[in-house]
Structures are given as structure tokens and as C-alpha cells.
Design an enzyme around this catalytic site. Structure first.
Site, PDB file in Angstrom:
ATOM      1  N   SER A  80       3.114   8.146  -3.922  1.00 18.84           N
ATOM      2  CA  SER A  80       2.981   6.829  -4.561  1.00 18.84           C
ATOM      3  C   SER A  80       3.785   6.634  -5.836  1.00 18.84           C
ATOM      4  CB  SER A  80       1.505   6.530  -4.839  1.00 18.84           C
ATOM      5  OG  SER A  80       0.866   6.129  -3.662  1.00 18.84           O
ATOM      6  N   SER A 112       2.173   3.441  -3.572  1.00 14.78           N
ATOM      7  CA  SER A 112       1.354   2.379  -4.116  1.00 14.78           C
ATOM      8  C   SER A 112       1.742   1.928  -5.522  1.00 14.78           C
ATOM      9  CB  SER A 112      -0.108   2.824  -4.141  1.00 14.78           C
ATOM     10  OG  SER A 112      -0.292   3.892  -5.059  1.00 14.78           O
ATOM     11  N   LYS A 166       0.072   1.626 -14.651  1.00 14.14           N
ATOM     12  CA  LYS A 166      -0.468   1.189 -13.353  1.00 14.14           C
ATOM     13  C   LYS A 166      -1.929   0.786 -13.526  1.00 14.14           C
ATOM     14  CE  LYS A 166      -0.768   3.095  -8.593  1.00 14.14           C
ATOM     15  NZ  LYS A 166      -0.465   4.290  -7.785  1.00 14.14           N
TER      16      LYS A 166
END
Lengths: 93, 468
Positions: free
Chosen positions: B175, B151, B76
């Protein structure tokens, strides 16, 4: 009820410049959220201690010790404006 | 080859039936074929990845057996990787190049992994659809009209679309787990303190955790085995000996007591819970009425912590700087106003307000007391049961973000985070063509049992991974 002045104060605390359009939008949306936040008062928390970290034993501390860092130049190179080994900011005095 | 699980690829690499270069090429080809639509990646390291893969193949020839040797993974884009751009999905991070590698990413590399690229996210991980990214909108690989969740939407989409063999993401209030549920993959939020947060761009420090997103529970366990552990650079990481998290996979769950939260459910989830019962688990439906307060408490606590953490973005030391200022204060205010997105700014203002002298008791302190109540509720339930199970809803269409951001799904996502407990989302079926995720929560540092139950959900499941 949150007012536009409240939002201006919030923006000041959060160090944000707001346009008039921003101000109107945030006044509506933040008022809605903070009104919803009143729901927390339906839960009786008398004699309940707050929890600031899920770690048992509280927040761990460590000595504030300066250590060498191999990528010092790379850190400086990432700044918007530098002079030698200094960050450049607007004149204060 | 791209459709193999991480475990299957690991076996083939160790047996000499495949090479890391072949595996890396297969995911790079998939990225080239699919990612113009899905947009999971914000950067792809094609040349470096192939170079690392070739080096891994040389080591494999000598019999080296580091657990992730030669396996292509994504990370990420709020995790540092030395010498590469890190955007955090934000304009304010424009031109930022990492000067170190996050500890968890370093551990992947030390175990031989090939990092193929960095994945999209809601700006500074604030959001649950990845629509808040300032860079691009990531689509759900199951149906590109739907969001991938967030997210860690890019991470989940990259795994679901076979654009890598596993990923690292971060989880502040769901997330990892919610996008994993939306994309039909496995997302593991480890116990707070199990994984070092060093090198993760901080959102809310008492909540943030790094964890894996994977094709299977076994793959998640293999990745967690690598990243778990103490790090002196993150004093909130816990100094303990970690067991082999694959050890209980496949072990029967007969006699385990599982509490299922009474809430709106669906056929896929009900079928998965019935299957757990068939396998010998003792299922009891429970109600946790205080959980309705958790999403708002989470919102206030995370916003308050973010208002402190994101104070560092000032246009002076890194990132975006406004060109329109006449003094230092304007430099800070305009750089932040122009560089940060709408949702982030809203949370920073609410967070600063919640911490301010006149409002602290009403908002921040109240929320932290509610957090204690949530922790106490979990403690009571987990004293009687081995695990608590709940259900994630399915993905929603772009632009259809729910008006009420504080609904039951969010309660499932945020409560383990507030309590610092481990939680996993595992796919259990489809609803209207979109994946459904079952969430399991256990006591702190019981990830072995957590993954044992998750693997029981997987066993005999009719869910089939996406094939693109």
C-alpha cells in the site's frame, strides 16, 4: 462450493447483517475466492511450520497494566450515545 | 517553491532563503488549484498549518535546526492526529475524532514538520486503487482517468502533485509501494518493527507498517530517519540503534549482487536494470516459483487478522450507529453492515471463515505455512545476493480493477510484507505516459543498502517528476 447458508454463517461470525442482494453477491464472489484459494494445496507444506509474525522470537508480550489517559473525556464524547461516564446499549435483561 | 524536494526546501529554510509560511502557502495554493480534480486530501488544516509554519519560522530565525522544521507534509487518514477527524476512508468512522497522535506522526511534529492535511485511502487500507474509499475517488495526477494505486493513493497523489513535500502512509501488502509506483514517487516500506504502529488503525497487525512516500530517495531517507525507532506502546517495534539512512546515498554500487526476478518486464525497467549493471552491480536473473502462492496466502492472512481487528467497530464506543435495531446483536450487525463497505465486509467474512474451527487448518494455517516458504525463499536468495529487484505494472483506469487480484504484480507487493522485509519502489521511467516503479528488497534492517541501491536507480535516470 460455497452455499448461501455458508455465507449466512460467515456473516454471523463476522457480525454483519446481510440483505438478500448482499447474500447473492457474496455467495458468488466469496465462492470464487475460496475456489482460487485451493491453489495453495499445490504447494507441499508437509513439515513446514507456520509463521504468525515476522519478528524473530515470536509475538512479544507486555504486562497488562492500567495507565492514566489524558483524553478520557474526548474518548467518551466520540461515542454515539453516552450517559454520564457510560456507553448506552440496548437493554439486555 | 512547491516543486522543490524536501531536501531542497530544508536547505533553503536553514539558509534563510525561504520561509515555512511561503512553503506552506505554496502547497495550500496547489491544493486549491489541483485537488478538486485529484482529490488526494480528505481534510486540509489551512489555518493550523499556517500557524505552525509561522511558529517554525520563528524557531528558524533563532537557528533551530530540527530536521523537518517548517516542512509541510501530509499524513494518510488512518493515522491518528489529536483533535482531528480520522475516517480510514469509511462511513463507520463518521464523526470519529482522534484522542491521541500516532507515534510516527508525533515524531514528525517533534522534528518540526507542518501537517497540512490527511489523505484518502481504500477503506481501512483494503484495496489497491483507492476506489474502495467511501469518501471520494482519488485520481492519478499523471492522468486523471487512471487510479493512483492504493491503499495510500491519496498520499502518493499528494506528493506527485506537489501538494506537500512528503507524506506518511501505511503498507500492509504493497500500500505504500504500489501507489508510489503508479504516481511516479518513492515509497518505502520499512522492515517490520522499524517504525511504531501505535496510532495506526489496525488492518492486519503482523503485516502493517508505516512508511514515507517522497519525491526522491533522499527525501524518503530523511523522513525514515525521523520516524524509525522503538516505542514501548508498540511491543512489536524493535529496540535497536538506527543508523543515518542517508549515509550511503550516492555511494557507488560496484560489486553489489542484485537478483532480478524473471517476469514480464518493460523497456523502462529493463533500461533501469541495465543502468545498475553499468554502475557496477552484478545482475543475475532468478526465478522464485513459490511466489505465485503469496498473493492468496496474503489475502487469507490479512483477512483473518482484519476480522479480529475490525471487531471493535460495533456502533457502541465510537463511529456510526444504525438507527434500526431492537437488541444488542442487531445493533452490532446493522451498524457494521451499514457502516462498512462491500470489499471490507467480504474480507471480514472470509477472514472469520478462515479462522473458524472447521476451516482453520485448510485456510489460515495453510496460508501461514506458505508464508514460511516465502520467508525461506527470500532467506536463500538474500544469502547469495544483496537485493532482489522486481517491477510494478503501471496504473489502470478507474473501474478496470483486474479480475484476477492475485497476479504477478501483487506477488511483488505482498512477498516482502509477508516476510517482514524492507522494500522500496522507485520510479524508473514511463510506459505509455504513466510511471513505472522498480521494487528493491533487502535483508531485514538493511534500509541503508536498500536506499543506496534505490538512489543508484535514480542516478542517471531519464525519469522526470510530474510538473502540474
Amino acid at each position: 462450493m460455497i452455499s448461501a447458508n455458508d455465507i449466512k454463517n460467515m456473516a454471523n461470525m463476522a457480525c454483519l447483517a446481510l440483505s438478500d442482494t448482499d447474500l447473492a453477491e457474496y455467495t458468488t464472489s466469496i465462492d470464487k475466492i475460496l475456489t482460487q484459494a485451493q491453489m495453495l494445496n499445490q504447494l507441499d507444506t508437509t513439515n513446514v511450520e507456520p509463521t504468525f509474525t515476522p519478528l524473530t522470537g515470536g509475538t512479544p508480550l507486555r504486562p497488562d497494566v492500567v495507565k492514566p489517559f489524558a483524553q478520557r473525556d474526548a474518548l467518551l464524547a466520540g461515542a454515539p450515545e453516552i450517559s454520564g461516564t457510560s456507553y448506552v446499549v440496548p437493554r439486555i435483561l | 517553491m512547491r516543486k522543490l524536494t524536501l531536501k531542497e526546501l530544508q536547505t533553503k529554510l536553514f539558509n534563510g532563503e525561504a520561509t515555512s509560511v511561503q512553503a506552506t502557502q505554496s502547497v495550500l495554493e496547489q491544493i486549491a488549484a489541483q485537488d478538486q480534480q485529484i482529490k488526494a486530501y480528505v481534510s486540509v488544516f489551512k489555518e493550523q498549518a499556517l500557524q505552525k509554519a509561522a511558529q517554525a519560522d520563528e524557531k528558524l530565525k533563532t537557528g533551530a535546526s530540527a530536521s523537518l522544521l517548517g516542512i509541510p507534509l501530509s499524513i494518510k487518514d488512518n493515522l491518528d492526529l489529536l483533535g482531528t477527524a480520522m475516517t480510514c476512508g469509511s462511513k463507520i468512522m463518521q464523526s470519529y475524532i482522534s484522542s491521541w497522535t500516532a507515534r510516527a506522526v508525533q515524531k514528525l511534529q517533534d522534528a518540526g514538520a507542518v501537517i497540512v492535511g490527511k489523505t484518502n485511502l481504500d477503506e481501512f487500507a483494503m484495496g489497491s486503487s483507492t476506489e474502495n474509499s467511501a469518501l471520494q475517488k482519488t485520481a492519478n495526477p499523471w492522468n486523471i482517468e487512471y487510479v493512483p494505486g492504493g491503499s495510500s493513493g491519496g498520499a502518493a497523489a499528494s506528493v506527485a502533485a506537489d501538494e506537500c513535500f512528503g507524506a506518511l502512509g501505511s503498507d500492509t501488502g504493497g500500500s505504500l509501494r504500489q501507489p508510489a509506483a503508479f504516481c511516479g514517487v518513492v515509497g518505502l516500506r520499512p522492515t517490520y518493527g522499524a517504525v511504531s504502529r501505535q496510532g495506526l488503525a489496525a488492518f492486519a497487525s503482523s503485516l502493517d507498517q508505516i512508511g514515507p512516500i517522497a519525491k526522491t530517495v533522499e527525501d524518503a531517507a530523511l523522513l525514515f530517519n525521523v520516524i524509525a525507532g522503538y516505542d514501548e506502546n508498540d511491543p512489536t517495534s524493535v529496540n535497536m540503534t538506527h543508523p543515518d539512512y542517508t549515509a550511503l546515498l550516492g555511494k557507488d554500487i560496484k560489486g553489489l549482487k542484485i537478483a532480478v526476478i524473471k517476469e514480464p518486464s518493460n523497456a523502462a525497467a529493463q533500461s533501469a536494470i541495465a543502468e545498475l549493471k553499468n554502475q557496477g552491480a552484478l545482475i543475475t536473473e532468478i526465478e522464485l516459483p513459490n511466489f505465485q502462492y503469496a498473493p492468496m496466502a496474503y489475502y487469507l492472512i490479512s483477512a483473518a487478522e482484519a476480522s479480529s481487528n475490525l471487531a471493535r467497530f460495533d456502533g457502541v464506543r465510537f463511529g456510526y450507529r444504525s438507527k434500526d435495531f431492537k437488541d444488542s446483536l442487531e445493533l452490532y450487525q446493522r451498524s457494521r453492515a451499514e457502516g462498512l463497505g462491500e470489499e471490507v465486509k467480504r474480507r471480514l467474512m472470509i477472514g472469520a471463515y478462515a479462522l473458524s474451527a472447521g476451516q482453520y487448518n485448510n485456510y489460515f494455517l495453510k496460508a501461514q505455512k506458505v508464508r514460511t516458504v516465502i520467508i525461506q525463499d527470500y532467506a536463500k536468495v538474500l544469502a547469495q545476493y544483496d537485493a532482489v529487484v522486481s517491477v510494478y505494472g503501471t496504473a489502470f483506469k478507474f473501474g478496470a480493477a483486474r479480475d484476477n487480484a492475485f497476479d504477478a504484480n501483487d506477488a511483488s507487493a505482498v512477498t516482502p510484507a509477508l516476510a517482514g522485509l524492507p522494500a522500496v519502489s522507485v520510479p524508473c521511467g514511463l510506459l505509455d505516459g504513466l510511471p513505472v516503479g522498480l521494487q528493491i528488497v533487502t535483508r531485514a534492517f538493511q534500509e541503508q543498502k536498500l536506499l543506496q541501491i534505490a538512489s543508484a536507480v535514480e542516478r542517471n535516470s531519464k525519469f522526470e517528476r510530474l510538473s502540474l
